[in-house]
Design a protein around this motif. Structure first.
Motif, PDB file in Angstrom:
ATOM      1  N   ASN A 150       0.845  -1.200   0.000  1.00  0.00           N
ATOM      2  CA  ASN A 150       0.000   0.000   0.000  1.00  0.00           C
ATOM      3  C   ASN A 150       0.881   1.252   0.000  1.00  0.00           C
ATOM      4  OD1 ASN A 150      -1.777   2.080   0.485  1.00  0.00           O
ATOM      5  ND2 ASN A 150      -2.792   1.096   2.231  1.00  0.00           N
ATOM      6  N   ASP A 167      -6.728  -6.813   4.413  1.00  0.00           N
ATOM      7  CA  ASP A 167      -6.028  -6.533   3.154  1.00  0.00           C
ATOM      8  C   ASP A 167      -6.786  -7.134   1.970  1.00  0.00           C
ATOM      9  OD1 ASP A 167      -3.728  -5.517   1.724  1.00  0.00           O
ATOM     10  OD2 ASP A 167      -3.125  -7.605   1.456  1.00  0.00           O
ATOM     11  N   GLY A 188      -9.468  -5.036   0.759  1.00  0.00           N
ATOM     12  CA  GLY A 188      -9.102  -3.700   0.286  1.00  0.00           C
ATOM     13  C   GLY A 188      -9.013  -2.684   1.405  1.00  0.00           C
ATOM     14  N   ARG A 216      -5.920   3.918   1.033  1.00  0.00           N
ATOM     15  CA  ARG A 216      -5.979   2.522   0.599  1.00  0.00           C
ATOM     16  C   ARG A 216      -5.227   2.327  -0.698  1.00  0.00           C
ATOM     17  NH1 ARG A 216     -12.365   1.564   2.260  1.00  0.00           N
ATOM     18  NH2 ARG A 216     -12.005   2.400   4.372  1.00  0.00           N
ATOM     19  N   LYS A 217      -4.947   1.076  -0.986  1.00  0.00           N
ATOM     20  CA  LYS A 217      -4.390   0.753  -2.296  1.00  0.00           C
ATOM     21  C   LYS A 217      -5.447   1.083  -3.341  1.00  0.00           C
ATOM     22  CE  LYS A 217      -2.725  -3.507  -0.494  1.00  0.00           C
ATOM     23  NZ  LYS A 217      -2.406  -4.914  -0.674  1.00  0.00           N
ATOM     24  N   ARG A 241      -7.396   0.065  -6.572  1.00  0.00           N
ATOM     25  CA  ARG A 241      -7.648  -1.274  -7.123  1.00  0.00           C
ATOM     26  C   ARG A 241      -8.285  -1.140  -8.496  1.00  0.00           C
ATOM     27  NH1 ARG A 241      -7.755  -6.196  -3.353  1.00  0.00           N
ATOM     28  NH2 ARG A 241      -6.337  -5.365  -1.813  1.00  0.00           N
TER      29      ARG A 241
END
Ligand SMILES: [Zn+2]
Length: 513
Positions: A417, A453, A456, A510-511, A513
Motif C-alpha cells: 500500500n 487486506d 481492500g 488505501r491501495k 484497485r
C-alpha cells in the motif's frame, strides 16, 4: 489542597490533548512523550503476558480453556477502561475439546518416561494401556491389505524417524541486522504467481484422513507420531479430518488416540523396533469432548472516538493458541501488546477523534476464521454480492496486528500500500531509538491483517526481530521465550500508531484497485 490542584492540572492536560488534531503526516510529540513514559516506566505488559501464560495457559479454539480465558480477557478490557466490551460469536465451531491428562512411558527394553501430547480433536485411550510398538508404513491402498488384521491393540509408529533442527537450539533475541533491514526496505517487484498446474492425486495414495480412519477401524491402541521441530519439541496440531467434519463430536469419538511425541523419544522407539528389539509402551490419554455444537466468538472492546467516532482504527491479535503449551509468543505476546497499548491510551487519558477498537481474535490458528468473519460482517467485501461493502467499509481507517512472535518491532510492512507510506513512515519517527526504522513495501501473510487486506482495507503487520527456533505451536512456548523490554516497546509503538491514525486529518489511504 494539593490533591485538588493535581486534579485541575490533569484536567487541563486532558483538554489540551483532546483539542489537538494531528496533521496527516505529522507527529504529536507531546502525546508520544506521554505514551513512552506510561509504557516504558509503568508498563503492565508483562502482567498481562505472565497471567495469560502461567495462569490461563493454552487456549485452543473452542475449548473450555479458551472460554475461561476469554472471560478473563473481557474483564481485563473492562478494567483497563474499554467500553462496548463484547463477545461476537461468528460461527458454529463444533464441540469443545480439552486434554485433561496424558501419560506416556517406555516400559521395555528400558524404562523411561516420554514426552508426548495428543493431537487436538482426538479421542483418548480406554484407560491405561500397555501396548507393543510396531512400525507402520501405510501409503497406498495396497499397503492396507498388508496390515489389515495385524494392528489391534498395538501402539503404531506411523511417521518415519525425524530430523532434529539443531538451529533451533540457539537462545536469545538476535536483532535483525542492518543488512536484513536494508533488504526489506528494497522494493521487490513480485512477479504474478504462475498458474499452478492442476495436481492430479494418485487415487492409490491414501490421504491422512483415510490413514487415520484405517488405524481406528483396525482397533489400534494408540497412534504415535512425530513431525519434528526443535530439540525436545512437539508440534501441537489437529487430527486429520477435524476441519472437514466441522470439529464434530462423532468425528472426535471415532478417531484413534493420536499422540505426537518429542523427536528424541520417538526416534528411539523407531530405531529399537527397526532393530528387532521388542518395545513396550504404556499410555493413557483422557480428553474431554463437548456434547453440543457451540459458537466461537471474537472479543472486542473500544476507546470511543469523539467528533469522528463512526470512523474506526483497529489494533489486535489472535487470542486462540494451539494446545500443547500456553504459546507465550504465539500469540499471547500479541494479545499482551494490544491490551497494553489500549491501557496506555486510557491511562494517559487521550480522547481520540476516531474510535480505537481492540480485537482479540478466535479461530486464527485453524484458518483466520474469526477475523475473516469479522471483516465480512462489519465491513463487507468488494466483489462479493452476498456480503457487499457496508457503510462502515468507507469509514474504516486501518488495522494494526501483531503475530510474528514476541520480537521487537523494527518497522512496518506496507502490504503493497504505497499510498500509506508517508503516514506510516512519519509515525515511525519517534521510535528511531528503538531501532524502528524500516518501511518495507513487501506484503506478508498468515495472520489476521490478511482478511482486511483482502477486502481492500488497510491492514498491517510490524516487522519484528525473530526469536531463533521460535517455539510457536510447540510444547515449549513459555514465558522464557519472552524479552520483556521488546514487548514494552511494541506496546508503546502500537499505542502511538493507533493514536495517530485516530487523530490524523485523513483516514489511512488505501491501495488503488
Ligand atoms: Zn500466531
Amino acid at each position: 489542597m494539593r490533591h485538588r490542584q493535581a486534579v485541575t492540572i490533569v484536567a487541563l492536560m486532558l483538554t489540551t490533548l483532546a483539542a489537538t488534531p494531528v496533521g496527516t503526516e505529522s507527529v504529536d510529540w507531546t502525546v508520544v512523550a506521554r505514551i513512552r513514559e506510561e509504557g516504558l516506566q509503568r508498563s503492565r505488559v508483562m502482567d498481562f503476558e505472565s497471567y495469560m501464560t502461567d495462569v490461563l495457559g493454552a487456549r485452543l479454539t473452542m475449548s473450555r480453556d479458551m472460554q475461561r480465558a476469554q472471560q478473563w480477557a473481557a474483564a481485563e478490557m473492562t478494567r483497563i477502561g474499554l467500553v462496548n466490551v463484547a463477545f461476537e460469536p461468528f460461527m458454529d465451531y463444533g464441540v469443545t475439546w480439552d486434554n485433561e491428562y496424558v501419560s506416556l512411558h517406555l516400559l521395555e527394553p528400558d524404562y523411561t518416561p516420554m514426552v508426548g501430547y495428543p493431537l487436538a480433536h482426538t479421542t483418548g485411550t480406554n484407560g491405561k494401556v500397555v501396548a507393543e510398538a510396531v512400525i507402520v508404513d501405510v501409503q497406498s491402498r495396497a499397503d492396507l491389505e498388508r496390515y489389515r488384521g495385524t494392528l489391534r491393540g498395538k501402539a503404531v509408529l506411523v511417521t518415519p524417524p525425524v530430523r532434529i533442527n539443531t538451529d533451533a537450539m540457539a537462545v536469545g533475541t538476535p536483532r535483525l541486522t542492518d543488512a536484513e533491514l536494508a533488504a526489506l526496505e528494497r522494493t521487490v517487484i513480485v512477479p504474478p504467481r504462475p498458474v499452478a498446474p492442476r495436481v492430479v492425486r494418485n487415487p492409490d495414495l491414501l490421504t491422512a484422513i483415510e490413514k487415520t480412519a484405517f488405524y481406528a477401524a483396525e482397533g489400534v491402541a494408540v497412534v504415535l507420531q512425530s513431525e519434528g521441530g526443535g530439540v525436545g519439541s512437539v508440534w501441537g496440531f489437529s487430527r486429520p479430518g477435524a476441519r472437514e467434519d466441522g470439529w464434530a463430536r462423532a468425528g472426535m469419538l471415532a478417531s484413534p488416540a493420536i499422540v505426537a511425541v518429542t523427536p528424541e523419544h520417538y526416534n528411539r522407539m523407531h530405531r529399537l523396533v527397526a532393530r528387532g528389539v521388542p518395545v513396550k509402551v504404556e499410555v493413557e490419554v483422557r480428553s474431554r469432548i463437548g456434547e453440543r455444537v457451540e459458537q466461537a466468538a471474537n472479543l472486542i472492546g473500544e476507546i470511543p472516538g469523539t467528533d469522528l467516532k463512526d470512523e474506526i482504527v483497529m489494533i489486535g491479535a489472535h487470542f486462540d493458541t494451539w494446545h500443547a503449551s500456553p504459546n507465550s509468543s504465539d500469540n499471547t505476546s500479541g494479545v499482551a501488546v494490544a491490551l497494553e497499548a489500549a491501557r496506555i491510551l486510557k491511562a494517559i487519558g487521550v480522547k481520540p477523534r476516531r474510535t480505537i477498537r481492540v480485537a482479540l481474535w478466535n479461530g486464527e490458528e485453524q484458518g483466520l476464521w474469526g477475523s475473516r468473519a469479522y471483516v465480512r460482517r462489519h465491513f463487507g467485501l468488494p466483489r462479493d454480492s452476498l456480503n457487499p461493502p457496508k457503510p462502515a467499509y468507507e469509514k474504516f481507517s486501518a488495522y494494526f496486528n501483531q503475530d510474528y512472535g514476541a520480537g521487537q518491532y523494527r518497522g512496518i510492512y506496507l502490504q503493497g500500500n504505497e499510498a500509506a507510506r508517508a503516514m506510516l513512515t512519519a509515525w515511525m519517527e519517534p521510535f528511531r531509538d528503538f531501532g524502528m526504522t524500516t518501511v518495507s513495501n513487501q506484503s506478508v501473510g498468515s495472520t489476521d491483517h490478511v482478511p482486511f487486506d483482502d477486502a481492500g482495507l488497510p491492514g498491517f503487520q510490524f516487522i519484528q526481530d525473530r526469536l531463533p527456533g521460535s517455539a510457536g505451536h510447540t510444547n515449549l512456548d513459555f514465558l522464557e521465550t519472552i524479552n520483556p523490554s521488546d514487548l514494552m516497546k511494541n506496546a508503546v509503538v502500537m499505542a502511538s500508531y493507533a493514536y495517530h491514525a485516530a487523530m490524523a486529518d485523513a483516514r489511512v489511504p488505501r491501495k488503488s484497485r
